[in-house]
Design a protein around this motif. Structure first.
Motif, PDB file in Angstrom:
ATOM      1  N   PRO A   4      74.072 -17.375  42.602  1.00 57.99           N
ATOM      2  CA  PRO A   4      73.962 -18.236  41.419  1.00 57.99           C
ATOM      3  C   PRO A   4      75.318 -18.485  40.755  1.00 57.99           C
ATOM      4  CG  PRO A   4      72.313 -16.508  41.372  1.00 57.99           C
ATOM      5  CD  PRO A   4      73.264 -16.159  42.472  1.00 57.99           C
ATOM      6  N   ILE A   5      75.522 -19.715  40.333  1.00 56.33           N
ATOM      7  CA  ILE A   5      76.693 -20.090  39.537  1.00 56.33           C
ATOM      8  C   ILE A   5      76.403 -19.742  38.087  1.00 56.33           C
ATOM      9  CG2 ILE A   5      78.036 -22.052  38.677  1.00 56.33           C
ATOM     10  CD1 ILE A   5      77.574 -23.398  41.384  1.00 56.33           C
ATOM     11  N   THR A   6      77.353 -19.146  37.417  1.00 57.19           N
ATOM     12  CA  THR A   6      77.196 -18.838  35.987  1.00 57.19           C
ATOM     13  C   THR A   6      77.709 -20.005  35.152  1.00 57.19           C
ATOM     14  OG1 THR A   6      77.453 -16.464  36.362  1.00 57.19           O
ATOM     15  CG2 THR A   6      77.804 -17.265  34.116  1.00 57.19           C
ATOM     16  N   VAL A   7      76.844 -20.501  34.267  1.00 58.51           N
ATOM     17  CA  VAL A   7      77.214 -21.580  33.350  1.00 58.51           C
ATOM     18  C   VAL A   7      77.382 -20.979  31.956  1.00 58.51           C
ATOM     19  CG1 VAL A   7      76.583 -23.824  32.399  1.00 58.51           C
ATOM     20  CG2 VAL A   7      75.859 -23.206  34.726  1.00 58.51           C
ATOM     21  N   TRP A   8      78.584 -21.024  31.436  1.00 60.02           N
ATOM     22  CA  TRP A   8      78.888 -20.474  30.112  1.00 60.02           C
ATOM     23  C   TRP A   8      78.713 -21.552  29.043  1.00 60.02           C
ATOM     24  CZ3 TRP A   8      80.971 -15.564  28.671  1.00 60.02           C
ATOM     25  CH2 TRP A   8      81.137 -14.667  29.737  1.00 60.02           C
ATOM     26  N   LEU A   9      78.033 -21.187  27.954  1.00 64.17           N
ATOM     27  CA  LEU A   9      77.881 -22.117  26.839  1.00 64.17           C
ATOM     28  C   LEU A   9      77.633 -21.341  25.555  1.00 64.17           C
ATOM     29  CD1 LEU A   9      74.530 -22.543  26.012  1.00 64.17           C
ATOM     30  CD2 LEU A   9      74.612 -23.115  28.430  1.00 64.17           C
ATOM     31  N   THR A  10      77.929 -21.985  24.450  1.00 61.58           N
ATOM     32  CA  THR A  10      77.624 -21.377  23.163  1.00 61.58           C
ATOM     33  C   THR A  10      76.287 -21.901  22.671  1.00 61.58           C
ATOM     34  OG1 THR A  10      78.675 -23.103  21.837  1.00 61.58           O
ATOM     35  CG2 THR A  10      80.075 -21.304  22.591  1.00 61.58           C
ATOM     36  N   ARG A  11      75.632 -21.137  21.854  1.00 61.46           N
ATOM     37  CA  ARG A  11      74.299 -21.525  21.389  1.00 61.46           C
ATOM     38  C   ARG A  11      74.322 -22.711  20.434  1.00 61.46           C
ATOM     39  NH1 ARG A  11      70.950 -15.867  20.502  1.00 61.46           N
ATOM     40  NH2 ARG A  11      71.027 -15.201  22.688  1.00 61.46           N
ATOM     41  N   LEU A  12      75.490 -23.066  19.940  1.00 59.44           N
ATOM     42  CA  LEU A  12      75.554 -24.201  19.017  1.00 59.44           C
ATOM     43  C   LEU A  12      75.921 -25.497  19.720  1.00 59.44           C
ATOM     44  CD1 LEU A  12      77.241 -22.747  15.808  1.00 59.44           C
ATOM     45  CD2 LEU A  12      74.849 -23.304  16.189  1.00 59.44           C
ATOM     46  N   THR A  13      76.124 -25.468  21.028  1.00 58.47           N
ATOM     47  CA  THR A  13      76.549 -26.682  21.707  1.00 58.47           C
ATOM     48  C   THR A  13      75.710 -26.974  22.947  1.00 58.47           C
ATOM     49  OG1 THR A  13      78.213 -25.382  22.889  1.00 58.47           O
ATOM     50  CG2 THR A  13      78.933 -26.551  20.906  1.00 58.47           C
ATOM     51  N   PRO A  14      74.388 -27.049  22.820  1.00 58.37           N
ATOM     52  CA  PRO A  14      73.566 -27.293  23.998  1.00 58.37           C
ATOM     53  C   PRO A  14      73.776 -28.664  24.608  1.00 58.37           C
ATOM     54  CG  PRO A  14      72.229 -27.391  22.022  1.00 58.37           C
ATOM     55  CD  PRO A  14      73.572 -26.870  21.601  1.00 58.37           C
ATOM     56  N   LEU A  15      74.231 -29.651  23.826  1.00 56.37           N
ATOM     57  CA  LEU A  15      74.415 -31.001  24.349  1.00 56.37           C
ATOM     58  C   LEU A  15      75.415 -31.031  25.493  1.00 56.37           C
ATOM     59  CD1 LEU A  15      74.032 -34.130  24.084  1.00 56.37           C
ATOM     60  CD2 LEU A  15      75.960 -34.089  22.520  1.00 56.37           C
ATOM     61  N   HIS A  16      76.497 -30.263  25.367  1.00 55.56           N
ATOM     62  CA  HIS A  16      77.619 -30.411  26.280  1.00 55.56           C
ATOM     63  C   HIS A  16      77.367 -29.817  27.664  1.00 55.56           C
ATOM     64  CE1 HIS A  16      79.859 -31.953  22.923  1.00 55.56           C
ATOM     65  NE2 HIS A  16      79.591 -30.871  22.229  1.00 55.56           N
ATOM     66  N   PHE A  17      76.405 -28.943  27.784  1.00 50.80           N
ATOM     67  CA  PHE A  17      76.148 -28.371  29.096  1.00 50.80           C
ATOM     68  C   PHE A  17      75.085 -29.141  29.866  1.00 50.80           C
ATOM     69  CE2 PHE A  17      72.373 -26.631  27.213  1.00 50.80           C
ATOM     70  CZ  PHE A  17      71.508 -26.386  28.273  1.00 50.80           C
ATOM     71  N   ILE A  18      74.381 -30.057  29.200  1.00 52.52           N
ATOM     72  CA  ILE A  18      73.253 -30.734  29.829  1.00 52.52           C
ATOM     73  C   ILE A  18      73.646 -31.489  31.100  1.00 52.52           C
ATOM     74  CG2 ILE A  18      71.552 -32.571  29.542  1.00 52.52           C
ATOM     75  CD1 ILE A  18      71.136 -31.630  26.710  1.00 52.52           C
ATOM     76  N   PRO A  19      74.759 -32.248  31.137  1.00 55.61           N
ATOM     77  CA  PRO A  19      75.089 -32.937  32.394  1.00 55.61           C
ATOM     78  C   PRO A  19      75.266 -31.969  33.555  1.00 55.61           C
ATOM     79  CG  PRO A  19      76.443 -33.766  30.589  1.00 55.61           C
ATOM     80  CD  PRO A  19      75.734 -32.552  30.084  1.00 55.61           C
TER      81      PRO A  19
END
Length: 249
Positions: A4-19
């Motif tokens: 599995p690839i790990t996708v890092w994101l913050t909980r306040l920026t869900p928009l930016h990881f969607i693509p």
């Protein structure tokens, strides 16, 4: 079987990881989400992954590669994992057209839609000149897309590609970006974009990404439209933001 690839994101920026998540879902590449507090975006361990302190970022154990910037991540996933060319093409012409449109999204749609949304709904002071500038730019860019899609279903060729999907998240936020009246479709004046957008929204990959987004938004006390729970309109949201900006006693 790929790790599995790990996708890092913050909980306040869900928009930016969607693509990125949408592309992973389209290609059926296994991944895990590493969510962390926004307060820690400039701290280790994330700052060691992305010195720019912005999400998303990925860590791919299969190639020993750490990568940030969503456009770069999308192109990487296509090159390495889209072996069946589901979302891309082999031919020189189509490949470069796809790159062109991805750059158009990153340099045009993303920044201008983001600035319009900021000055319309998030900036603590109303700056009419900025609101006017970025609102006009949003409509100009929608007009460009509407022209490009005349007589076409997709930006390049005869199938949905990564270039199309890159535009989807910000188009989904147009109601907040433009402060559209409830029940009004901000894409109604751009029929080609509206139909294109609907075709992408119906894809299972997008629906899965939105389910993940909804879960993350709920965890941070936000509604689907990005407003805090209990806030029902823009005026209440502005009051909420103004109160949050007050110095703590």
């Amino acid at each position: 079987m790929a790790k599995p690839i790990t996708v890092w994101l913050t909980r306040l920026t869900p928009l930016h990881f969607i693509p990125v998540v949408t592309i992973l879902e389209e290609l059926q590449v296994p991944y895990v989400i590493q969510s962390f507090k926004f307060d820690d975006v400039k701290k280790p361990p994330f700052i060691d992954i992305n010195p720019n302190g912005r999400v998303p970022a990925i860590v791919d154990p299969n190639t020993d590669l750490t990568l940030w910037e969503s456009g770069a991540i999308i192109q990487y996933l296509e090159e390495v994992y889209d072996t069946e060319k589901k979302l891309t093409y082999n031919s020189v012409k189509e490949k470069h057209l796809l790159t062109q449109y991805l750059h158009f999204q990153m340099s045009g749609q993303g920044p201008y839609f983001g600035q319009c949304g900021w000055f319309n709904g998030l900036h603590p002071e109303k700056v009419p000149s900025a609101i006017d500038r970025y609102t006009k730019e949003v409509h100009r860019l929608l007009g460009v897309l509407n022209t490009l899609l005349e007589g076409r279903s997709w930006l390049v060729g005869d199938k949905c590609t990564f270039a199309d999907l890159a535009f989807l998240p910000w188009n989904c936020r147009l109601d907040m970006v433009l402060l559209t009246a409830p029940g009004e479709d901000p894409l109604a004046a751009y029929r080609n974009v509206q139909a294109w957008h609907k075709r992408m929204e119906d894809r299972p990959s997008w629906q899965k990404a939105m389910d993940i987004r909804a879960k993350l938004m709920d965890e941070q006390g936000l509604q689907a439209n990005g407003m805090p729970k209990g806030v029902t309109n823009i005026k209440e949201y502005e009051d909420y933001m103004a109160k949050a900006a007050e110095p703590q006693q």
